[in-house]
Scaffold this motif. Structure first.
Motif, PDB file in Angstrom:
ATOM      1  N   GLY A  34      31.030  65.002  43.315  1.00 18.51           N
ATOM      2  CA  GLY A  34      32.026  66.037  43.019  1.00 18.51           C
ATOM      3  C   GLY A  34      33.439  65.494  43.127  1.00 18.51           C
ATOM      4  N   LYS A  35      33.701  64.731  44.183  1.00 17.08           N
ATOM      5  CA  LYS A  35      35.033  64.131  44.352  1.00 17.08           C
ATOM      6  C   LYS A  35      35.340  63.145  43.230  1.00 17.08           C
ATOM      7  CE  LYS A  35      35.662  64.538  49.323  1.00 17.08           C
ATOM      8  NZ  LYS A  35      35.857  63.814  50.583  1.00 17.08           N
ATOM      9  N   GLN A  38      36.190  65.064  40.106  1.00 20.15           N
ATOM     10  CA  GLN A  38      37.523  65.662  40.215  1.00 20.15           C
ATOM     11  C   GLN A  38      38.607  64.606  39.997  1.00 20.15           C
ATOM     12  OE1 GLN A  38      38.267  68.899  40.541  1.00 20.15           O
ATOM     13  NE2 GLN A  38      40.409  68.376  40.358  1.00 20.15           N
ATOM     14  N   GLN A  39      38.425  63.424  40.574  1.00 19.28           N
ATOM     15  CA  GLN A  39      39.399  62.348  40.376  1.00 19.28           C
ATOM     16  C   GLN A  39      39.464  61.935  38.913  1.00 19.28           C
ATOM     17  OE1 GLN A  39      38.108  59.334  43.122  1.00 19.28           O
ATOM     18  NE2 GLN A  39      39.292  60.196  44.816  1.00 19.28           N
ATOM     19  N   ARG A  41      38.764  63.847  36.342  1.00 16.77           N
ATOM     20  CA  ARG A  41      39.415  64.946  35.626  1.00 16.77           C
ATOM     21  C   ARG A  41      40.934  64.894  35.830  1.00 16.77           C
ATOM     22  NH1 ARG A  41      36.679  69.198  37.810  1.00 16.77           N
ATOM     23  NH2 ARG A  41      34.924  68.670  36.482  1.00 16.77           N
ATOM     24  N   ASN A  42      41.361  64.616  37.057  1.00 21.94           N
ATOM     25  CA  ASN A  42      42.799  64.510  37.336  1.00 21.94           C
ATOM     26  C   ASN A  42      43.426  63.330  36.597  1.00 21.94           C
ATOM     27  OD1 ASN A  42      42.695  66.742  39.017  1.00 21.94           O
ATOM     28  ND2 ASN A  42      42.533  65.538  40.886  1.00 21.94           N
ATOM     29  N   ASP A  80      32.384  67.599  32.165  1.00 17.66           N
ATOM     30  CA  ASP A  80      32.085  68.904  32.756  1.00 17.66           C
ATOM     31  C   ASP A  80      30.632  69.288  32.528  1.00 17.66           C
ATOM     32  OD1 ASP A  80      34.653  69.191  33.716  1.00 17.66           O
ATOM     33  OD2 ASP A  80      35.342  70.427  32.034  1.00 17.66           O
ATOM     34  N   SER A  83      28.577  67.130  34.977  1.00 15.34           N
ATOM     35  CA  SER A  83      28.750  67.557  36.365  1.00 15.34           C
ATOM     36  C   SER A  83      28.172  68.942  36.579  1.00 15.34           C
ATOM     37  CB  SER A  83      30.216  67.507  36.777  1.00 15.34           C
ATOM     38  OG  SER A  83      30.972  68.451  36.033  1.00 15.34           O
TER      39      SER A  83
END
Length: 90
Positions: A34-35, A38-39, A41-42, A80, A83
């Motif tokens: 998950g982390k 997110q990284q 995606r950022n 997405d 994930s």
């Protein structure tokens, strides 16, 4: 689609993960995934913002940046999707 993995294949992969790492390690692995997502995606959003900013400074036509944004959004949607399927399985 980024990976062509169906439901039974995901279940088999999860079974192997449980056998290798044990059931108590799965939450840690999911949290790490998950982390990482997110990284990623950022980073994608940062790249998109930099492309737009550079294009505006250089006076480049907005259609080029629009096309790049569409491609980045496609990659983001693929991430997405992947994930999301991982989250649903866990």
């Amino acid at each position: 689609m980024f990976l062509f993995i169906s439901g039974p294949e995901i279940l088999f992969i999860l079974f192997i993960v449980v056998m290798v790492f044990g059931a108590d390690k799965i939450p840690e692995i999911a949290k790490g995934l998950g982390k990482g997502m997110q990284q990623l995606r950022n980073a994608t959003n940062d790249i998109k913002a930099e492309i737009q900013k550079s294009a505006e400074k250089q006076g480049i036509d907005g259609s080029l940046t629009k096309e790049l944004n569409e491609e980045i959004n496609k990659v983001k949607d693929d991430i997405d999707d992947i994930s999301g399927s991982i989250k649903r399985q866990l």
